[in-house]
Design a protein around this motif. Sequence first.
Motif, PDB file in Angstrom:
ATOM      1  N   ILE A 113     -52.845 -29.088  17.033  1.00 29.91           N
ATOM      2  CA  ILE A 113     -52.349 -28.775  15.701  1.00 29.91           C
ATOM      3  C   ILE A 113     -51.116 -27.904  15.812  1.00 29.91           C
ATOM      4  O   ILE A 113     -51.094 -26.913  16.542  1.00 29.91           O
ATOM      5  CB  ILE A 113     -53.433 -28.096  14.859  1.00 29.91           C
ATOM      6  CG1 ILE A 113     -54.596 -29.077  14.680  1.00 29.91           C
ATOM      7  CG2 ILE A 113     -52.879 -27.645  13.516  1.00 29.91           C
ATOM      8  CD1 ILE A 113     -55.762 -28.560  13.916  1.00 29.91           C
ATOM      9  N   VAL A 114     -50.089 -28.313  15.085  1.00 35.55           N
ATOM     10  CA  VAL A 114     -48.832 -27.570  15.067  1.00 35.55           C
ATOM     11  C   VAL A 114     -48.978 -26.432  14.069  1.00 35.55           C
ATOM     12  O   VAL A 114     -49.369 -26.649  12.929  1.00 35.55           O
ATOM     13  CB  VAL A 114     -47.667 -28.498  14.651  1.00 35.55           C
ATOM     14  CG1 VAL A 114     -46.399 -27.708  14.460  1.00 35.55           C
ATOM     15  CG2 VAL A 114     -47.487 -29.594  15.679  1.00 35.55           C
ATOM     16  N   ARG A 115     -48.701 -25.248  14.517  1.00 34.36           N
ATOM     17  CA  ARG A 115     -48.703 -24.100  13.610  1.00 34.36           C
ATOM     18  C   ARG A 115     -47.264 -23.855  13.206  1.00 34.36           C
ATOM     19  O   ARG A 115     -46.440 -23.446  14.020  1.00 34.36           O
ATOM     20  CB  ARG A 115     -49.276 -22.868  14.250  1.00 34.36           C
ATOM     21  CG  ARG A 115     -49.301 -21.725  13.250  1.00 34.36           C
ATOM     22  CD  ARG A 115     -50.119 -20.563  13.690  1.00 34.36           C
ATOM     23  NE  ARG A 115     -50.294 -19.683  12.548  1.00 34.36           N
ATOM     24  CZ  ARG A 115     -51.334 -18.938  12.367  1.00 34.36           C
ATOM     25  NH1 ARG A 115     -52.301 -18.930  13.249  1.00 34.36           N
ATOM     26  NH2 ARG A 115     -51.433 -18.158  11.306  1.00 34.36           N
ATOM     27  N   PRO A 116     -46.957 -24.123  11.952  1.00 36.58           N
ATOM     28  CA  PRO A 116     -45.572 -23.953  11.529  1.00 36.58           C
ATOM     29  C   PRO A 116     -45.161 -22.489  11.598  1.00 36.58           C
ATOM     30  O   PRO A 116     -45.945 -21.600  11.296  1.00 36.58           O
ATOM     31  CB  PRO A 116     -45.567 -24.467  10.088  1.00 36.58           C
ATOM     32  CG  PRO A 116     -46.988 -24.386   9.653  1.00 36.58           C
ATOM     33  CD  PRO A 116     -47.836 -24.517  10.877  1.00 36.58           C
ATOM     34  N   GLY A 117     -43.914 -22.265  12.014  1.00 36.95           N
ATOM     35  CA  GLY A 117     -43.393 -20.908  12.057  1.00 36.95           C
ATOM     36  C   GLY A 117     -42.891 -20.482  10.692  1.00 36.95           C
ATOM     37  O   GLY A 117     -42.560 -21.309   9.846  1.00 36.95           O
ATOM     38  N   LEU A 118     -42.882 -19.199  10.469  1.00 41.16           N
ATOM     39  CA  LEU A 118     -42.340 -18.686   9.228  1.00 41.16           C
ATOM     40  C   LEU A 118     -40.825 -18.759   9.267  1.00 41.16           C
ATOM     41  O   LEU A 118     -40.217 -18.597  10.324  1.00 41.16           O
ATOM     42  CB  LEU A 118     -42.774 -17.235   9.021  1.00 41.16           C
ATOM     43  CG  LEU A 118     -44.272 -17.021   8.851  1.00 41.16           C
ATOM     44  CD1 LEU A 118     -44.578 -15.533   8.814  1.00 41.16           C
ATOM     45  CD2 LEU A 118     -44.766 -17.701   7.600  1.00 41.16           C
ATOM     46  N   PRO A 119     -40.192 -19.020   8.142  1.00 41.59           N
ATOM     47  CA  PRO A 119     -38.733 -19.059   8.154  1.00 41.59           C
ATOM     48  C   PRO A 119     -38.172 -17.693   8.525  1.00 41.59           C
ATOM     49  O   PRO A 119     -38.697 -16.667   8.119  1.00 41.59           O
ATOM     50  CB  PRO A 119     -38.371 -19.440   6.710  1.00 41.59           C
ATOM     51  CG  PRO A 119     -39.583 -19.125   5.910  1.00 41.59           C
ATOM     52  CD  PRO A 119     -40.759 -19.222   6.827  1.00 41.59           C
ATOM     53  N   GLY A 120     -37.127 -17.711   9.330  1.00 42.10           N
ATOM     54  CA  GLY A 120     -36.516 -16.453   9.750  1.00 42.10           C
ATOM     55  C   GLY A 120     -35.753 -15.791   8.616  1.00 42.10           C
ATOM     56  O   GLY A 120     -35.221 -16.460   7.731  1.00 42.10           O
TER      57      GLY A 120
END
Length: 157
Positions: A113-120
């Motif tokens: 499962i891909v854990r999306p990163g928070l936008p910088g």
Amino acid sequence: MNTQHLDPSQLLPIEGFPDPRMAHDFCPALWPLCNGTPLPLLSLDAHERRCLELVSGYYELNRQWVLPDGAPSKTGGVAGARRAIDQLEDRYAPLGFFGEPDFEEGLCRNVNIVRPGLPGLLSEAASLSSQFAIPGMDELPAEELNGRPILRRWSHG
């Protein structure tokens, strides 16, 4: 999915989602791993709860797949499980959440499962710069910007 009119509550994990591992007919041999490890029980983390929903979908796919060939519900059950997985991934697509299953002998054994990163908050260029902003720098007299350092304190209020 139309992200212009997206209801933010749609991105939250399903409230009260039942964990199949708590069912009396649970079959551990059909339960897939999540990113190579077992999912924790009773997690409050939103990402882990989404993972539970998705891994549960692949568990149901496995349950349907092991039904005897010719069983009246096998074909419909497999198709229904796949449809449920697709709908779940569509639901969380705006987050960038999706899973890549690893199949072995027809059964899903692991879901990556891909854990999306928070936008910088800053651009990549800002994080690579050797310059940084100092609040109040424009209030210093020009003659104090060269020479021996002087400690100054100021407030913004």
